[in-house]
Write a protein that holds these residues in place. Structure first.
Motif, PDB file in Angstrom:
ATOM      1  N   GLY A   1       0.832  -1.205   0.000  1.00 15.20           N
ATOM      2  CA  GLY A   1       0.000   0.000   0.000  1.00 15.20           C
ATOM      3  C   GLY A   1       0.861   1.246   0.000  1.00 15.20           C
ATOM      4  O   GLY A   1       0.537   2.248   0.641  1.00 15.20           O
TER       5      GLY A   1
ATOM      6  N   GLN B   1      -5.699   1.252  -4.531  1.00 16.03           N
ATOM      7  CA  GLN B   1      -5.238   1.411  -3.149  1.00 16.03           C
ATOM      8  C   GLN B   1      -5.802   2.724  -2.614  1.00 16.03           C
ATOM      9  O   GLN B   1      -5.741   3.743  -3.279  1.00 16.03           O
ATOM     10  CB  GLN B   1      -3.704   1.463  -3.090  1.00 16.03           C
ATOM     11  CG  GLN B   1      -3.024   0.207  -3.596  1.00 16.03           C
ATOM     12  CD  GLN B   1      -2.891  -0.872  -2.518  1.00 16.03           C
ATOM     13  OE1 GLN B   1      -3.615  -0.854  -1.526  1.00 16.03           O
ATOM     14  NE2 GLN B   1      -2.006  -1.810  -2.733  1.00 16.03           N
TER      15      GLN B   1
ATOM     16  N   GLY C   1       4.218  -2.675  -6.266  1.00 17.46           N
ATOM     17  CA  GLY C   1       4.017  -3.399  -7.526  1.00 17.46           C
ATOM     18  C   GLY C   1       3.891  -2.463  -8.706  1.00 17.46           C
ATOM     19  O   GLY C   1       4.879  -2.085  -9.335  1.00 17.46           O
TER      20      GLY C   1
HETATM   21  O1  C5P Z   1       0.629  -2.859  -7.281  1.00 18.16           O
HETATM   22  P1  C5P Z   1       0.633  -2.597  -5.801  1.00 18.16           P
HETATM   23  O2  C5P Z   1       1.823  -1.758  -5.355  1.00 18.16           O
HETATM   24  O3  C5P Z   1      -0.668  -2.056  -5.306  1.00 18.16           O
HETATM   25  O4  C5P Z   1       0.862  -4.049  -5.175  1.00 18.16           O
HETATM   26  C1  C5P Z   1       0.873  -4.240  -3.800  1.00 18.16           C
HETATM   27  C2  C5P Z   1       1.120  -5.681  -3.457  1.00 18.16           C
HETATM   28  O5  C5P Z   1       0.908  -5.844  -2.062  1.00 18.16           O
HETATM   29  C3  C5P Z   1       0.182  -6.670  -4.126  1.00 18.16           C
HETATM   30  O6  C5P Z   1       0.929  -7.883  -4.310  1.00 18.16           O
HETATM   31  C4  C5P Z   1      -0.932  -6.858  -3.133  1.00 18.16           C
HETATM   32  O7  C5P Z   1      -1.528  -8.119  -3.212  1.00 18.16           O
HETATM   33  C5  C5P Z   1      -0.175  -6.738  -1.831  1.00 18.16           C
HETATM   34  N1  C5P Z   1      -0.994  -6.283  -0.710  1.00 18.16           N
HETATM   35  C6  C5P Z   1      -1.665  -5.070  -0.669  1.00 18.16           C
HETATM   36  N2  C5P Z   1      -2.377  -4.690   0.417  1.00 18.16           N
HETATM   37  C7  C5P Z   1      -2.444  -5.489   1.446  1.00 18.16           C
HETATM   38  C8  C5P Z   1      -1.787  -6.702   1.441  1.00 18.16           C
HETATM   39  C9  C5P Z   1      -1.065  -7.082   0.334  1.00 18.16           C
HETATM   40  O8  C5P Z   1      -1.613  -4.311  -1.624  1.00 18.16           O
HETATM   41  N3  C5P Z   1      -3.105  -5.071   2.480  1.00 18.16           N
END
Ligand code: C5P
Length: 235
Positions: A180, A191, A211
Motif C-alpha cells: 500500500g 489502493q 508493484g
Molecule cells: O501494485 P501494488 O503496489 O498495489 O501491489 C501491492 C502488493 O501488495 C500486491 O501484491 C498486493 O496483493 C499486496 N498487498 C496489498 N495490500 C495489502 C496486502 C497485500 O496491496 N493489504
C-alpha cells in the motif's frame, strides 16, 4: 551506527513468466527483493522461484499459509528446499499453528523469516463482524500481531495505516513489511489508504512492497531506483 534503510520489495504481480523475466532483466542490479505470490507460484511452482533466485534476487514467497498446525508445519518443511528469504502465514491460524511453523523453519531453514498476516485489509468492521469477529479491525490486528510474536514469529505484514500503532506497542526488533505504498504523485490504482515510501520508512517499516508503480513505469529500473533513493533519504 546509522539505522539500516527500509528496503524495497517488488511485487511480481504479472500474468505470466515471460513478462516477469522481462521486468527482472530490466531491474537487475538495481533491486534486491521480489515478492512472488499465489498467482505466479500456483502457475509455475518451484521452478519459477529457482529461476528468479538464480537471477540474483532474494525471494519473498507470499503464500499466506493457513491450515491445521501439522499441515502448515509440513508445508514449511516442503518449502524449505526453495531459495526463499521470507514466507507468509495467517496469524488467525492461531498460536499452535504459528508455533509449529516456527519450529519447522528452525529445524530446516533457520535463516527463513516467517511473516504473519493479521487482518486482510479487504476487511472492514461489518465484513469482519460477519465472520464472527466482533472486535474492530484495528484492535483485532493488534491482538493477532501480539499472538504472532508470542508464537515466535518475528515479522508482520501490515498496512501503512497499522504501522504507526503497531510499531509503538510491539518490540523494537519486530520486522514490519508494508504494502500500500505509493511514491508522491503516483497513480493510486485501487489502493486507498496509502503512504509514501518516505512516510512508511519513518513510521518503522523494514520493507515496503511496491508493484504497479514499478511494473507499469516506462522505465522500471529507474522507478525502482528512485524509490530506493527516497528510502535512503528517509533513514
Ligand atoms: O501494485 P501494488 O503496489 O498495489 O501491489 C501491492 C502488493 O501488495 C500486491 O501484491 C498486493 O496483493 C499486496 N498487498 C496489498 N495490500 C495489502 C496486502 C497485500 O496491496 N493489504
Amino acid at each position: 551506527m546509522s539505522k539500516q534503510a527500509c528496503r524495497l520489495i517488488l511485487a511480481l504481480d504479472l500474468p505470466d513468466s515471460p513478462s516477469a523475466f522481462d521486468i527482472l532483466e530490466k531491474t537487475s542490479g538495481r533491486l534486491e527483493w521480489v515478492k512472488i505470490g499465489m498467482q505466479m507460484y500456483y502457475k509455475y511452482g518451484a521452478q519459477f522461484v529457482n529461476d528468479v533466485s538464480r537471477m540474483g534476487y532474494k525471494v519473498f514467497l507470499d503464500l499466506k499459509l493457513y491450515d491445521i498446525p501439522n499441515t502448515v508445519a509440513s508445508a514449511v518443511k516442503s518449502l524449505s528446499d526453495l531459495p526463499i528469504g521470507m514466507l507468509t502465514l495467517h496469524a488467525s491460524g492461531g498460536e499452535e499453528m504459528m508455533g509449529r511453523a516456527v519450529e519447522a523453519a528452525r529445524e530446516t531453514r533457520p535463516d527463513l523469516t516467517l511473516l504473519a498476516v493479521t487482518v486482510l485489509t479487504s476487511f472492514d468492521a461489518p465484513s469482519l463482524g460477519a465472520t464472527g469477529v466482533a472486535a474492530n479491525p484495528a484492535d483485532q490486528v493488534e491482538l493477532l500481531a501480539r499472538l504472532a510474536l508470542k508464537s515466535g514469529i518475528k515479522g508482520l505484514v501490515c498496512s501503512p495505516l497499522e504501522l504507526g500503532r503497531l510499531s509503538k506497542v510491539l518490540p523494537q526488533d519486530t520486522v514490519f513489511v508494508t504494502p500500500g505504498v505509493r511514491p508522491a504523485g503516483a497513480d493510486l490504482n485501487e489502493q486507498k489508504r496509502v503512504a509514501t515510501p518516505e512516510d512508511a520508512a519513518k513510521a518503522g517499516a523494514g520493507y515496503i512492497v511496491v508493484g504497479r508503480p514499478i511494473l507499469k513505469a516506462p522505465n522500471p529500473a529507474l522507478a525502482a531506483e528512485e524509490i530506493t533513493r527516497q528510502l535512503e533519504a528517509a533513514r
